[in-house]
Design an enzyme around this catalytic site. Structure first.
Site, PDB file in Angstrom:
ATOM      1  N   TYR A   1       0.853  -1.186   0.000  1.00 22.64           N
ATOM      2  CA  TYR A   1       0.000   0.000   0.000  1.00 22.64           C
ATOM      3  C   TYR A   1       0.886   1.231   0.000  1.00 22.64           C
ATOM      4  CZ  TYR A   1      -3.293   3.609   1.204  1.00 22.64           C
ATOM      5  OH  TYR A   1      -4.041   4.758   1.165  1.00 22.64           O
TER       6      TYR A   1
ATOM      7  N   GLU B   1      -3.144   7.762  -4.216  1.00 20.67           N
ATOM      8  CA  GLU B   1      -3.225   6.463  -3.546  1.00 20.67           C
ATOM      9  C   GLU B   1      -2.965   5.353  -4.551  1.00 20.67           C
ATOM     10  OE1 GLU B   1      -7.022   4.665  -2.278  1.00 20.67           O
ATOM     11  OE2 GLU B   1      -6.152   4.549  -0.262  1.00 20.67           O
TER      12      GLU B   1
END
Ligand code: ADP
Ligand code: MG
Length: 395
Positions: A117, A205
């Site tokens: 992530y 993101e």
């Protein structure tokens, strides 16, 4: 301002941030063609909407169909695209109503060794961009933050200086990258951090950021939003905007120079000044009501803008009453009343209307209201106004 995954990836590619090869398509036939063009044994067909969770999302019209699918042939690509295009995808981020898919991104299937992530946001406390990363990729960061906050890495960096080598090493170590991936990280992370600053992003993101079998880092997913206040510096971003993804009334309000955000309640609010608009919403809630919107007409609104504001508020069918709360400073109370009366005649206000005025030219304005002969409830102060508008709903 949000953009689509394929647009974000195109921008990444120009900034030399590695992304998979992909083709944008809007028809099943082109999805098949894209599969052949890519020439990989596996391809991925990805719905383009301004929301995440597509892989786990399902279509209303085809309950078995996911929003992101792996396909192994031209025929499979076509069949999936047929079900996806024009259908409504529901994910945890779209809400129940879902979003209609009109564009697909067909991408080469990658050999994924690890999913990580990686995100960048602006930390308000330090006023710096802040990297948020975790070795636990693919999972929603909100869940991870709740269950395993210790697995989240935070690194702030100076947007002028960019991400420094020691920060990249710290990140690579925390993400447990092997030798080959560490090398890839030395270029990947600084480039992305520079991208964030150069483009006035408010969020980037990448979930997942993948390490391939050969140790390369690639942005497999890409979510980018820009700071609206900086858009004057990036005129070329206008063409990235997808108006079909935005709330139509918010677009109209923007065009009229009004700040409007639609909410869930049933009391429409027309207020001047963002602070007053916030406190008006607070007071409505305090007295048991729910605001239907935030609307700030600004300090110098004219009759046309106020008329447009009324039109926007009243076009929301949830609105059962309207509260006008004006503090006349630069904006004069009589201007608002003039606009209000004009709007009354033009669009016909059929729901109860409560008006509270204070400030410049308030006497003239009150007289105009009283002489108008229109059904308008006046209030003396903010509490009185909030109570009166809430009371109209139970009447
Ligand atoms: P979302 O976050 O909206 O569900 P993603 O782009 O993250 O969409 O895709 C969902 C999942 O699909 C990823 O976690 C990954 O496992 C897989 N995936 C996406 N793109 C590819 C690709 N190009 N190659 C292989 N797998 C992919
Ligand atoms: Mg994702």
């Amino acid at each position: 301002m949000k953009i689509h995954e394929f647009q974000a990836k195109q921008l990444f590619a120009t900034a030399n941030v590695p992304v998979p090869q992909g083709v944008v398509v809007t028809s099943p036939q082109d999805a098949g063609k894209a599969f052949d063009e890519l020439g990989t044994p596996v391809a991925v067909v990805k719905s383009q909407i301004h929301a995440g969770g597509r892989g786990k999302g399902r279509f209303k019209e085809h309950p078995e169909q996911a929003g992101v699918v792996l396909v192994k042939s031209r025929e499979e690509a076509i069949a999936n695209a047929e079900r996806m295009l024009g259908s409504t995808l529901v994910t945890i981020q779209t809400g129940e109503e879902g979003k209609q898919v009109s564009t697909l991104y067909v991408e080469q299937g990658l050999d994924i060794a690890r999913e990580l992530y990686f995100g960048i946001v602006v930390d308000r406390e330090s006023g710096l961009p802040c990297i948020i990363a975790s070795a636990e990729g693919g999972m929603a960061i909100e869940e991870l933050a709740e269950e395993h906050p210790e697995k989240i890495i935070r690194i702030e960096y100076d947007p002028g200086e960019g991400l420094q080598a020691f920060q990249v090493r710290k990140l690579a170590y925390a993400l447990e990258l092997d030798k080959a991936a560490q090398k890839s990280a030395m270029s990947f992370f600084p480039k992305l951090c520079k991208f964030f600053a150069d483009n006035d992003c408010s969020m980037v993101e990448i979930n997942p950021l993948v390490v391939t079998g050969s140790g390369d880092l690639l942005a497999l997913d890409a979510k980018v939003s820009f700071d609206d206040n900086a858009m004057f510096r990036h005129k070329n971003f206008d063409e990235l905007r997808d108006l079909s993804e935005e709330e139509p009334n918010e677009v109209k309000a923007q065009d009229a120079g009004l700040s409007y955000v639609k909410l869930e309640g049933n009391i429409g609010c027309l207020v001047n000044g963002a602070g007053l608009a916030m406190s008006t919403m607070d007071l409505i809630k305090l007295h048991g009501g729910e605001p239907a919107n935030f609307l700030d007409v600004g300090g110098g609104a004219n009759v046309d803008q106020v008329t447009e504001a009324f039109r926007i508020i009243l076009s929301d069918e949830n609105v059962k009453a309207v509260l006008v709360n004006i503090f006349g400073g630069i904006m004069k109370c009589d201007t608002i009343v003039e606009a209000l009366l004009a709007a009354y005649d033009k669009i016909g206000i059929t729901v109860p209307l409560v008006v509270r005025l204070e400030g410049t030219n308030v006497e003239v304005a009150r007289k105009m209201l009283a002489d108008s002969g229109k059904k308008i409830i006046t209030a003396t102060d903010l509490t009185d106004a909030a109570q009166k508008v809430v009371a109209t709903l139970s009447a």
